[in-house]
Design an enzyme around this catalytic site. Structure first.
Site, PDB file in Angstrom:
ATOM      1  N   HIS A  82      -4.243 -10.303  16.992  1.00  0.00           N
ATOM      2  CA  HIS A  82      -2.880 -10.524  17.507  1.00  0.00           C
ATOM      3  C   HIS A  82      -2.027  -9.242  17.731  1.00  0.00           C
ATOM      4  O   HIS A  82      -2.614  -8.305  17.306  1.00  0.00           O
ATOM      5  CB  HIS A  82      -2.068 -11.487  16.332  1.00  0.00           C
ATOM      6  CG  HIS A  82      -1.997 -10.711  15.104  1.00  0.00           C
ATOM      7  ND1 HIS A  82      -2.697 -10.456  14.280  1.00  0.00           N
ATOM      8  CD2 HIS A  82      -1.030  -9.546  14.782  1.00  0.00           C
ATOM      9  CE1 HIS A  82      -2.367  -9.595  13.282  1.00  0.00           C
ATOM     10  NE2 HIS A  82      -1.299  -9.184  13.537  1.00  0.00           N
ATOM     11  N   HIS A  90      -0.221  -2.860  19.384  1.00  0.00           N
ATOM     12  CA  HIS A  90      -1.436  -2.282  19.103  1.00  0.00           C
ATOM     13  C   HIS A  90      -2.134  -3.839  18.784  1.00  0.00           C
ATOM     14  O   HIS A  90      -1.080  -4.796  18.220  1.00  0.00           O
ATOM     15  CB  HIS A  90      -1.781  -1.403  18.254  1.00  0.00           C
ATOM     16  CG  HIS A  90      -1.247  -1.850  16.729  1.00  0.00           C
ATOM     17  ND1 HIS A  90       0.077  -1.877  16.567  1.00  0.00           N
ATOM     18  CD2 HIS A  90      -1.829  -2.507  15.619  1.00  0.00           C
ATOM     19  CE1 HIS A  90       0.566  -2.115  15.126  1.00  0.00           C
ATOM     20  NE2 HIS A  90      -0.773  -2.730  14.743  1.00  0.00           N
TER      21      HIS A  90
HETATM   22  O1  3AM Z   1      -0.278  -5.833  13.486  1.00  0.00           O
HETATM   23  P1  3AM Z   1      -1.196  -5.242  12.256  1.00  0.00           P
HETATM   24  O2  3AM Z   1      -2.470  -6.015  12.112  1.00  0.00           O
HETATM   25  O3  3AM Z   1      -1.315  -3.833  12.566  1.00  0.00           O
HETATM   26  O4  3AM Z   1      -0.493  -5.087   9.164  1.00  0.00           O
HETATM   27  C1  3AM Z   1       0.162  -6.091   8.978  1.00  0.00           C
HETATM   28  C2  3AM Z   1      -0.273  -6.619  10.473  1.00  0.00           C
HETATM   29  O5  3AM Z   1      -0.259  -5.621  11.314  1.00  0.00           O
HETATM   30  C3  3AM Z   1       1.558  -5.858   8.986  1.00  0.00           C
HETATM   31  O6  3AM Z   1       2.048  -7.080   9.689  1.00  0.00           O
HETATM   32  C4  3AM Z   1       0.957  -7.568  10.537  1.00  0.00           C
HETATM   33  C5  3AM Z   1       0.611  -9.060  10.217  1.00  0.00           C
HETATM   34  O7  3AM Z   1       0.515  -8.898   8.703  1.00  0.00           O
HETATM   35  N1  3AM Z   1       2.209  -5.773   7.964  1.00  0.00           N
HETATM   36  C6  3AM Z   1       1.821  -6.168   6.499  1.00  0.00           C
HETATM   37  N2  3AM Z   1       2.801  -5.702   5.584  1.00  0.00           N
HETATM   38  C7  3AM Z   1       3.523  -4.977   6.136  1.00  0.00           C
HETATM   39  C8  3AM Z   1       4.618  -4.317   5.767  1.00  0.00           C
HETATM   40  N3  3AM Z   1       5.198  -4.075   4.459  1.00  0.00           N
HETATM   41  C9  3AM Z   1       3.351  -4.830   7.635  1.00  0.00           C
HETATM   42  N4  3AM Z   1       4.241  -4.331   8.551  1.00  0.00           N
HETATM   43  C10 3AM Z   1       4.933  -3.628   8.020  1.00  0.00           C
HETATM   44  N5  3AM Z   1       5.272  -3.517   6.784  1.00  0.00           N
END
Ligand code: 3AM
Length: 178
Positions: free
Chosen positions: A37, A121
Site C-alpha cells: 500500500h 513510498h
Molecule cells: O507505509 P509503510 O509500510 O511504510 O510502518 C507502518 C506502515 O508504513 C506505519 O504506518 C503504515 C501502516 O501500518 N506506521 C506504523 N506505526 C507507525 C507510527 N507509530 C507508523 N508510522 C508512523 N508512526
C-alpha cells in the site's frame, strides 16, 4: 482500532512489485503482496467515536483522481541502521495535494499534526540486520524500476491488526475522488 490512510494498489502492480521483492536480502522481512500500500497518513490507535469523526472528515475531502508512477527504490534509516526498503513514487503534485487535504481534514477534527515530511513510498521489506552488501546490490539492481502509470480513483481508511509475522490490514472505508 489502529488506523491509517493509504492508497491500495491494483493487482497487476502488486504482482510486478512481488517479482522484484521476496529474495536476495538475508534478514529482510518481505511484505506480502496483499499488504502492499502507499501510506498517506498513519493515525494510530483510535477510539471508536474518534474514528467516526475521522471518517466524517475524510468523507468531505474533495480532490480529483490522478495517476501515479512507482519508480526507483530507496531505504529508510534510523540510528544509522536501515529499517525499510521501498519503491518510490515519481514526483506528483496531485498526490501531494491529496495528502495535504487529508492532513488538513484530520487536524480539523483534532488529530495531532504529522511532523515528518511526506515521503511517498511502498514498503517492500522491513529490515533489522540486513547484510549491507546485499541490500546495496538490491538497490543498485532495481533502481531503474519504473512501473506503468496507475489510476488513483479513491483513497482508503485501513485498520491494522498487528501480527507476529505480518499485520492484517482491513479496508474500512473507501473515499472516491472525482
Ligand atoms: O507505509 P509503510 O509500510 O511504510 O510502518 C507502518 C506502515 O508504513 C506505519 O504506518 C503504515 C501502516 O501500518 N506506521 C506504523 N506505526 C507507525 C507510527 N507509530 C507508523 N508510522 C508512523 N508512526
Amino acid at each position: 482500532m489502529r488506523l491509517f490512510i493509504a492508497l491500495d494498489l491494483p493487482w497487476r502492480l502488486r504482482e510486478r512489485l512481488a517479482l522484484m521483492a521476496g529474495s536476495g536480502i538475508p534478514g529482510a522481512r518481505w511484505v506480502s503482496p496483499e499488504n502492499y500500500h502507499l501510506t498517506l497518513r498513519f493515525i494510530g490507535e483510535t477510539q471508536a467515536h474518534r474514528a467516526e469523526d475521522i471518517d466524517l472528515a475524510l468523507s468531505v475531502v474533495r480532490a480529483r483522481g490522478f495517476s501515479l508512477i512507482l519508480a526507483g527504490v530507496g531505504t529508510f534509516t534510523k540510528g544509522g541502521r536501515v529499517t525499510a526498503l521501498w519503491v518510490g513514487v515519481e514526483r506528483n503534485p496531485q498526490l501531494d495535494h491529496l495528502q495535504n487535504k487529508i492532513e488538513t481534514a484530520l487536524q480539523r477534527v483534532g488529530v495531532e499534526p504529522e511532523r515528518r515530511r511526506f515521503t511517498p513510498h511502498v514498503t517492500l521489506a522491513r529490515l533489522d540486520n540486513a547484510v549491507e552488501g546485499k541490500l546495496a546490490a538490491f538497490v543498485q539492481a532495481n533502481n531503474l524500476f519504473r512501473a506503468e502509470p496507475v489510476a488513483v480513483e479513491h483513497f482508503t481508511l485501513f485498520s491494522s491488526q498487528l501480527g507476529k509475522e505480518q499485520s492484517v490490514y482491513t479496508a474500512e472505508v473507501e473515499y472516491e475522488l472525482s
